[in-house]
Design a protein around this motif. Structure first.
Motif, PDB file in Angstrom:
ATOM      1  N   CYS A  75       0.834  -1.206   0.000  1.00  0.00           N
ATOM      2  CA  CYS A  75       0.000   0.000   0.000  1.00  0.00           C
ATOM      3  C   CYS A  75       0.872   1.262   0.000  1.00  0.00           C
ATOM      4  O   CYS A  75       1.805   1.373   0.792  1.00  0.00           O
ATOM      5  CB  CYS A  75      -0.913  -0.005   1.232  1.00  0.00           C
ATOM      6  SG  CYS A  75      -1.856   1.506   1.410  1.00  0.00           S
ATOM      7  N   CYS A  78      -2.478   5.895  -1.172  1.00  0.00           N
ATOM      8  CA  CYS A  78      -3.050   6.864  -2.129  1.00  0.00           C
ATOM      9  C   CYS A  78      -4.493   7.229  -1.762  1.00  0.00           C
ATOM     10  O   CYS A  78      -5.052   8.183  -2.286  1.00  0.00           O
ATOM     11  CB  CYS A  78      -3.000   6.287  -3.540  1.00  0.00           C
ATOM     12  SG  CYS A  78      -4.124   4.887  -3.775  1.00  0.00           S
ATOM     13  N   GLN A  79      -5.108   6.423  -0.932  1.00  0.00           N
ATOM     14  CA  GLN A  79      -6.461   6.665  -0.402  1.00  0.00           C
ATOM     15  C   GLN A  79      -7.581   6.512  -1.421  1.00  0.00           C
ATOM     16  O   GLN A  79      -8.707   6.939  -1.162  1.00  0.00           O
ATOM     17  CB  GLN A  79      -6.541   8.030   0.286  1.00  0.00           C
ATOM     18  CG  GLN A  79      -5.689   8.066   1.544  1.00  0.00           C
ATOM     19  CD  GLN A  79      -5.741   9.404   2.217  1.00  0.00           C
ATOM     20  OE1 GLN A  79      -5.084  10.335   1.766  1.00  0.00           O
ATOM     21  NE2 GLN A  79      -6.512   9.518   3.273  1.00  0.00           N
ATOM     22  N   CYS A  81      -8.959   3.716  -2.320  1.00  0.00           N
ATOM     23  CA  CYS A  81      -9.924   2.741  -1.784  1.00  0.00           C
ATOM     24  C   CYS A  81     -10.827   3.391  -0.731  1.00  0.00           C
ATOM     25  O   CYS A  81     -12.018   3.115  -0.661  1.00  0.00           O
ATOM     26  CB  CYS A  81      -9.210   1.521  -1.221  1.00  0.00           C
ATOM     27  SG  CYS A  81      -7.993   1.914   0.030  1.00  0.00           S
ATOM     28  N   CYS A 130      -7.529  -0.308  -6.550  1.00  0.00           N
ATOM     29  CA  CYS A 130      -6.155  -0.176  -6.020  1.00  0.00           C
ATOM     30  C   CYS A 130      -5.109  -0.264  -7.143  1.00  0.00           C
ATOM     31  O   CYS A 130      -4.994  -1.283  -7.809  1.00  0.00           O
ATOM     32  CB  CYS A 130      -5.885  -1.247  -4.975  1.00  0.00           C
ATOM     33  SG  CYS A 130      -4.212  -1.119  -4.311  1.00  0.00           S
TER      34      CYS A 130
HETATM   35  S1  SF4 Z   1      -5.951   1.983  -3.107  1.00  0.00           S
HETATM   36 FE1  SF4 Z   1      -5.920   1.743  -0.881  1.00  0.00          FE
HETATM   37  S2  SF4 Z   1      -4.776  -0.157  -0.530  1.00  0.00           S
HETATM   38 FE2  SF4 Z   1      -4.353   0.482  -2.640  1.00  0.00          FE
HETATM   39  S3  SF4 Z   1      -2.483   1.690  -2.502  1.00  0.00           S
HETATM   40 FE3  SF4 Z   1      -4.189   3.126  -2.399  1.00  0.00          FE
HETATM   41  S4  SF4 Z   1      -4.558   3.367  -0.180  1.00  0.00           S
HETATM   42 FE4  SF4 Z   1      -3.319   1.524  -0.429  1.00  0.00          FE
END
Ligand code: SF4
Ligand code: SF4
Length: 175
Positions: A75, A78-79, A81, A130
């Protein structure tokens, strides 16, 4: 405005209740006889939790976080999700990776990462969105707890459940 559901008009045969009772009883009896004399794979009783259902490929169980084969948390905080999650079950607190760290060029990692399993609806959108293939829904369907707090999965628990996922791209490796 309350919705009034009209009471059905039962026939005298339905009012007896006994036909419905015998119909149900025959279904039970049929399964019982099948269980005694039928083929093993036709048995309908599963002795859970000793026996568990064989899940089909693509089953959507609990969401988890994964590490790559070198132990790095995949992870990058990046936020996406957190943003996409319909019931807002995900909460992320990003932190900057120090300049002297082996993976400094990744820039961010989650300081805290929580998934509230009392909110999660197992929709798999977090996995789909993701960009790092860091979050996966596993075939874990037996989630229990004695308190609400136990079903608030923190980063350590999510990584423990997720385990290692091979990363074939290795884009964050030091050149
Ligand atoms: S989408 Fe969620 S789990 Fe995937 S890298 Fe971004 S913060 Fe991490
Ligand atoms: S599976 Fe759906 S509801 Fe559950 S954490 Fe992921 S995006 Fe949210």
């Amino acid at each position: 405005m309350p919705l009034v559901v009209p009471r059905p008009n039962l026939t005298w045969w339905e009012k007896l209740y006994l036909p419905a009772f015998w119909k149900g009883f025959l279904v039970t009896a049929r399964h019982f006889v099948r269980m005694l004399f039928g083929r093993r794979d036709r048995r309908v009783v599963l002795e859970y939790p000793e026996q568990k259902r064989v899940l089909k490929k693509g089953y959507r169980g609990a969401p988890t976080l994964v590490r790559d084969q070198d132990g790095r948390e995949k992870c990058v905080s990046c936020q996406l999700c957190e943003f996409i999650c319909p019931p807002r079950a995900i909460k992320i607190w990003p932190e900057e990776i120090p300049a002297n760290d082996l993976h400094a060029k990744v820039e961010k990692r989650p300081l805290r990462f929580e998934i509230d399993m009392l909110r999660c609806i197992y929709c798999q959108l977090c996995e789909e969105v993701c960009p790092e293939m860091a979050i996966f829904l596993r075939d874990d369907y037996s989630l229990t707890g004695t308190s609400r707090a136990e079903l608030l999965h923190d980063k350590e628990k999510l990584l423990e459940m997720g385990g290692v996922m091979q990363d074939g791209i290795l884009k964050w490796n030091k050149k």
